[in-house]
Design a protein around this motif. Structure first.
Motif, mmCIF file in Angstrom:
data_model
loop_
_atom_site.group_PDB
_atom_site.id
_atom_site.type_symbol
_atom_site.label_atom_id
_atom_site.label_comp_id
_atom_site.label_asym_id
_atom_site.label_seq_id
_atom_site.Cartn_x
_atom_site.Cartn_y
_atom_site.Cartn_z
ATOM 1 N N VAL A 35 -0.750 -4.779 5.157
ATOM 2 C CA VAL A 35 -2.147 -5.243 5.193
ATOM 3 C C VAL A 35 -3.114 -4.071 5.196
ATOM 4 O O VAL A 35 -4.099 -4.033 4.427
ATOM 5 C CB VAL A 35 -2.364 -6.149 6.416
ATOM 6 C CG1 VAL A 35 -3.842 -6.529 6.546
ATOM 7 C CG2 VAL A 35 -1.506 -7.404 6.320
ATOM 8 N N LEU A 36 -2.864 -3.075 6.059
ATOM 9 C CA LEU A 36 -3.762 -1.929 6.145
ATOM 10 C C LEU A 36 -3.721 -1.094 4.861
ATOM 11 O O LEU A 36 -4.772 -0.654 4.356
ATOM 12 C CB LEU A 36 -3.371 -1.062 7.347
ATOM 13 C CG LEU A 36 -3.534 -1.729 8.728
ATOM 14 C CD1 LEU A 36 -3.061 -0.790 9.825
ATOM 15 C CD2 LEU A 36 -4.993 -2.121 8.963
ATOM 16 N N ALA A 37 -2.501 -0.892 4.342
ATOM 17 C CA ALA A 37 -2.401 -0.101 3.115
ATOM 18 C C ALA A 37 -3.070 -0.813 1.946
ATOM 19 O O ALA A 37 -3.772 -0.194 1.122
ATOM 20 C CB ALA A 37 -0.933 0.179 2.791
ATOM 21 N N GLY A 38 -2.902 -2.118 1.864
ATOM 22 C CA GLY A 38 -3.556 -2.875 0.794
ATOM 23 C C GLY A 38 -5.061 -2.864 0.923
ATOM 24 O O GLY A 38 -5.795 -2.754 -0.089
ATOM 25 N N GLY A 94 -1.980 2.078 -2.858
ATOM 26 C CA GLY A 94 -1.293 0.989 -3.553
ATOM 27 C C GLY A 94 0.212 1.170 -3.533
ATOM 28 O O GLY A 94 0.971 0.197 -3.340
ATOM 29 N N ALA A 95 0.659 2.411 -3.760
ATOM 30 C CA ALA A 95 2.099 2.683 -3.685
ATOM 31 C C ALA A 95 2.639 2.462 -2.271
ATOM 32 O O ALA A 95 3.740 1.905 -2.086
ATOM 33 C CB ALA A 95 2.367 4.108 -4.150
ATOM 34 N N LEU A 96 1.845 2.884 -1.267
ATOM 35 C CA LEU A 96 2.269 2.647 0.118
ATOM 36 C C LEU A 96 2.356 1.159 0.427
ATOM 37 O O LEU A 96 3.245 0.724 1.167
ATOM 38 C CB LEU A 96 1.299 3.340 1.073
ATOM 39 C CG LEU A 96 1.306 4.874 1.071
ATOM 40 C CD1 LEU A 96 0.238 5.412 2.024
ATOM 41 C CD2 LEU A 96 2.678 5.403 1.471
ATOM 42 N N THR A 97 1.454 0.373 -0.137
ATOM 43 C CA THR A 97 1.499 -1.077 0.072
ATOM 44 C C THR A 97 2.779 -1.672 -0.480
ATOM 45 O O THR A 97 3.431 -2.511 0.163
ATOM 46 C CB THR A 97 0.277 -1.743 -0.586
ATOM 47 O OG1 THR A 97 -0.923 -1.179 -0.053
ATOM 48 C CG2 THR A 97 0.282 -3.232 -0.361
ATOM 49 N N ALA A 98 3.156 -1.240 -1.674
ATOM 50 C CA ALA A 98 4.386 -1.747 -2.276
ATOM 51 C C ALA A 98 5.610 -1.369 -1.449
ATOM 52 O O ALA A 98 6.515 -2.191 -1.225
ATOM 53 C CB ALA A 98 4.526 -1.209 -3.693
ATOM 54 N N VAL A 99 5.639 -0.113 -0.960
ATOM 55 C CA VAL A 99 6.778 0.325 -0.135
ATOM 56 C C VAL A 99 6.825 -0.454 1.176
ATOM 57 O O VAL A 99 7.896 -0.870 1.639
ATOM 58 C CB VAL A 99 6.684 1.836 0.113
ATOM 59 C CG1 VAL A 99 7.756 2.278 1.115
ATOM 60 C CG2 VAL A 99 6.825 2.606 -1.191
ATOM 61 N N ALA A 100 5.644 -0.680 1.799
ATOM 62 C CA ALA A 100 5.609 -1.417 3.072
ATOM 63 C C ALA A 100 6.079 -2.856 2.890
ATOM 64 O O ALA A 100 6.811 -3.407 3.724
ATOM 65 C CB ALA A 100 4.196 -1.375 3.652
ATOM 66 N N LEU A 101 5.665 -3.476 1.784
ATOM 67 C CA LEU A 101 6.123 -4.842 1.515
ATOM 68 C C LEU A 101 7.631 -4.896 1.320
ATOM 69 O O LEU A 101 8.313 -5.805 1.814
ATOM 70 C CB LEU A 101 5.409 -5.393 0.278
ATOM 71 C CG LEU A 101 3.938 -5.789 0.466
ATOM 72 C CD1 LEU A 101 3.328 -6.177 -0.877
ATOM 73 C CD2 LEU A 101 3.815 -6.940 1.463
ATOM 74 N N LEU A 102 8.182 -3.917 0.612
ATOM 75 C CA LEU A 102 9.618 -3.885 0.396
ATOM 76 C C LEU A 102 10.372 -3.714 1.720
ATOM 77 O O LEU A 102 11.379 -4.392 1.972
ATOM 78 C CB LEU A 102 9.963 -2.749 -0.561
ATOM 79 C CG LEU A 102 11.454 -2.577 -0.898
ATOM 80 C CD1 LEU A 102 11.993 -3.832 -1.573
ATOM 81 C CD2 LEU A 102 11.666 -1.352 -1.785
#
Length: 272
Positions: free
Chosen positions: A112-115, A149-157
């Protein structure tokens, strides 16, 4: 349907009595002595009768039950009296729960924060690129936005992987958890001995006697009391007879005395 309270059966063990009774009725077709089930009495009627006579049924395995309860209480006292055992287990459980809680919060908040940061940086960066002359840090804002955006994808994974691992771990724990597995061998054996005695010396004889009772007829509610459909378990009440009626013996010879009143008259009829 709640069973009648047996005087020596603890509340925590009453569901086990009902489970054994239900299992015996469910597998009645596998026992030749219960082959007449359904002719005069169905399973629900037998269950009602057995629950009503639970004190007699459980008394048939009273010795095994007392031994099982004694061992179980001794085991509980040992666990509670062992220094540090209960405290360490509680502390370890609280620590695990706290760690799991922190991990869950991080797994939820990180995407959430990264996004959110990605949206802010990209929005500001593209707005700055539309300004003339273009500020020098507009590209920096866009770069930071794509990085978040890349951090958001990694956090979701990571969050998805964590959820899958937790689900697999919980399912394995549920499969491995067994009611008897948490008991020591001695207590588990005592429990099985009580269950066997209760089934073979209490429940099954009662069901056989109920099905063999010629007074048991279909479609009638199971009465409670003597002379009804409650099977005879070897206990008979004494016969009481009331005193004979007065017509069965001679009446007492008693006649009331004769009373005569004096003659009264007016003044002219006074006695001489």
């Amino acid at each position: 349907m709640h069973m009648t309270s047996a005087p020596h059966l603890l509340t925590e063990d009453r569901p086990e009595f009902e489970r054994l009774l239900d299992e015996a009725l469910r597998t009645a077709h596998e026992r030749p002595e219960l082959a007449t089930l359904g002719e005069r009495l169905n399973a629900e009627q037998l269950r009602t009768m057995a629950l009503g006579a639970s004190a007699l049924l459980t008394a048939a395995a009273a010795a095994e039950y007392d031994h099982y309860v004694k061992l179980r209480e001794e085991r509980r006292d040992e666990v509670l009296s062992t220094p540090g055992t209960a405290a360490e287990e509680n502390y370890g459980g609280q620590g695990s729960a706290a760690g799991a809680g922190v991990s869950a919060v991080v797994a939820v908040l990180a995407p959430v924060l990264a996004g959110t940061a990605m949206l802010i940086f990209l929005l500001v960066g593209y707005i700055l690129k539309m300004v003339e002359p273009e500020p020098a840090f507009a590209e920096t804002m866009l770069t930071a936005g794509w990085l978040f955006g890349a951090l958001t994808a990694v956090a979701l994974l990571c969050a998805v992987v964590g959820l899958l691992v937790t689900a697999v771990r919980n399912s394995a724990t549920e499969v491995a958890a067994d009611e008897d597995g948490a008991m020591p061998d001695e207590v588990a054996q005592a429990r099985e001995a009580w269950r066997y005695a209760l089934l073979e010396r209490g429940i099954m004889p009662f069901l056989r006697a109920a099905l063999a009772d010629p007074n048991a007829g279909p479609g009638l509610p199971p009465p409670r009391g003597r002379g009804g459909r409650m099977p005879n378990l070897g206990y008979t009440a004494p016969d009481f007879t009331s005193p004979g009626s007065p017509s069965e013996g001679p009446r007492p010879g008693y006649t009331p005395p004769d009373f005569t009143s004096p003659d009264f008259g007016g003044p002219e009829h006074r006695p001489d």
